[in-house]
Design an enzyme around this catalytic site. Structure first.
Site, PDB file in Angstrom:
ATOM      1  N   THR A 181       0.569  -1.261  -0.029  1.00  0.00           N
ATOM      2  CA  THR A 181      -0.008   0.008   0.018  1.00  0.00           C
ATOM      3  C   THR A 181       0.886   1.271   0.160  1.00  0.00           C
ATOM      4  O   THR A 181       1.920   1.290   0.411  1.00  0.00           O
ATOM      5  CB  THR A 181      -0.765  -0.105   1.211  1.00  0.00           C
ATOM      6  OG1 THR A 181      -1.386   1.275   1.409  1.00  0.00           O
ATOM      7  CG2 THR A 181      -0.031  -0.201   2.585  1.00  0.00           C
ATOM      8  N   TYR A 231      -1.649   0.014  10.261  1.00  0.00           N
ATOM      9  CA  TYR A 231      -2.007  -0.707   9.016  1.00  0.00           C
ATOM     10  C   TYR A 231      -0.954  -0.439   8.151  1.00  0.00           C
ATOM     11  O   TYR A 231      -0.324  -1.524   7.469  1.00  0.00           O
ATOM     12  CB  TYR A 231      -3.131  -0.112   8.255  1.00  0.00           C
ATOM     13  CG  TYR A 231      -3.466  -0.543   7.013  1.00  0.00           C
ATOM     14  CD1 TYR A 231      -3.638  -1.725   6.484  1.00  0.00           C
ATOM     15  CD2 TYR A 231      -3.405   0.556   5.835  1.00  0.00           C
ATOM     16  CE1 TYR A 231      -3.708  -1.999   5.032  1.00  0.00           C
ATOM     17  CE2 TYR A 231      -3.376   0.090   4.570  1.00  0.00           C
ATOM     18  CZ  TYR A 231      -3.724  -0.938   4.248  1.00  0.00           C
ATOM     19  OH  TYR A 231      -3.644  -1.496   2.842  1.00  0.00           O
TER      20      TYR A 231
END
Ligand code: UDP
Length: 329
Positions: A117, A141
């Site tokens: 990501t 995350y």
């Protein structure tokens, strides 16, 4: 040769499964169905319901199906949730990825593609963001994904094993053939939320912050069509099978749209002038994140076919309408 797709019952994973089947690949999906749906897995692919951390099940599946490559999507993806439950995120995204990588090494699976990501960059100072940008994630995350990238790097250095980590920017849209789309309940992503509002699933939506230093005061993101994204994975698989080695690459188009531009596009394409409320800034939002996709173009020979915001929104709306009709039945 079979490709193991973890999280293949989810949004991006189910598009990947179709992409692989369209290229004549054999596919086995491993998904515990916590957020995905069994109906999202095409019949031509085998669905194994289970956890990526269950090494017995994973290794049995790898051996039984002669798996030569893993494409790993399974994981938790909600940034604010990762802030309130960091250990849950490190378990799902890092600890279980470690188990999966170990299973791959034990079973002689040499190719691994990982869903990473742009959150590994935190709030980048320079736009567009290249892969050389400092890696300073701002949420558990992002950190949980970066830790998995690092495990893959070290595993590739120690074993006969190569990986590709693709760092996604804002994935959106749906399969142009309407075979799958984003079905996740309680989704928070802008295009999904706007399409749900346009189709009446939500009474209104909010714009988080209109005082950012951008052209219209709202945040800018690089929205990429999910079908182009999964095609990049397929090209990465071909590249790994040719023995070209490990690669980390951004997956975005290299251009950005503001929140208001996205909402205007959804209104125009849907023909619905839905209610939009102004709201304060959402904690943790970076002002602008746009990819430099040069490496993806050069290394994978990637040629996006859907780099058009109207098209992305049209496909997302088509899927939303289809879901609405299904729910009514
Ligand atoms: N956003 C918004 N309203 C929403 C959802 C998102 O204004 O209902 C904004 C969000 O603050 C961010 C941009 O849209 O500036 C993209 O957010 P999204 O959650 O889609 O992706 P992110 O970039 O956070 O991963």
């Amino acid at each position: 040769m079979t490709v193991l797709v973890t999280g293949g019952a989810g949004y991006i994973g189910s598009h990947m499964v179709w992409e692989l089947l369209d290229h004549g690949e054999e596919v086995v999906v491993l998904d515990r169905l916590s957020t995905g749906f069994d109906w999202a897995v095409p019949e031509a692919a085998e669905l194994v319901v289970g956890d990526i951390g269950d090494q017995k099940l994973v290794e049995q599946t790898m051996k039984r199906r002669g798996v030569d490559a893993v494409i790993h999507f399974a994981g938790s993806i909600i940034v604010p949730e990762s802030v309130s439950d960091p250990l849950g995120y490190y378990l799902n995204n890092t600890v279980k990825s470690r188990a999966l990588i170990e299973s791959a090494v034990r079973c002689g699976v040499k190719h691994f593609i990982f869903s990473s990501t742009a959150a590994v960059y935190g709030s980048p100072e320079k736009i567009p963001v290249t892969e050389e940008n400092p890696l300073v994630p701002e949420s558990p995350y992002g950190t949980s994904k970066l830790m998995t990238e690092l495990m893959l790097r070290d595993t590739a250095a120690a074993h006969d094993f190569a990986y590709t980590a693709l760092r996604y920017f804002n994935v959106s849209g749906a399969d142009p053939k309407k075979r799958t789309g984003q079905s996740t309940k309680g989704a928070t992503h802008l295009i999904k939320v706007a399409c749900e509002t346009a189709t009446g699933k939500r009474p209104h939506m909010e714009v988080f912050g209109e005082d950012y230093p951008t052209r219209d005061g709202t945040c800018v993101r690089d929205y990429i069509h999910v079908s182009d994204l999964v095609n990049a994975h397929y090209l990465a698989l071909e590249r790994l099978r040719k023995g070209r080695g490990s690669l980390v690459a951004n997956c975005g188009y290299g251009r950005g749209y503001s929140v208001l531009e996205v909402i205007d596009t959804v209104k125009r394409v849907s023909g619905k002038n839905f209610a939009v409320a102004k709201s304060g800034r959402r904690p943790g939002d970076a002002v602008a994140i746009v990819a430099s996709a040069e490496r993806c173009f050069a290394e994978l020979g990637w040629k996006p076919a859907h780099d058009d915001l109207e098209e992305i929104v049209t496909h997302a709306l088509n899927w939303e309408n289809l879901l609405a009709r299904r729910n009514r039945l």
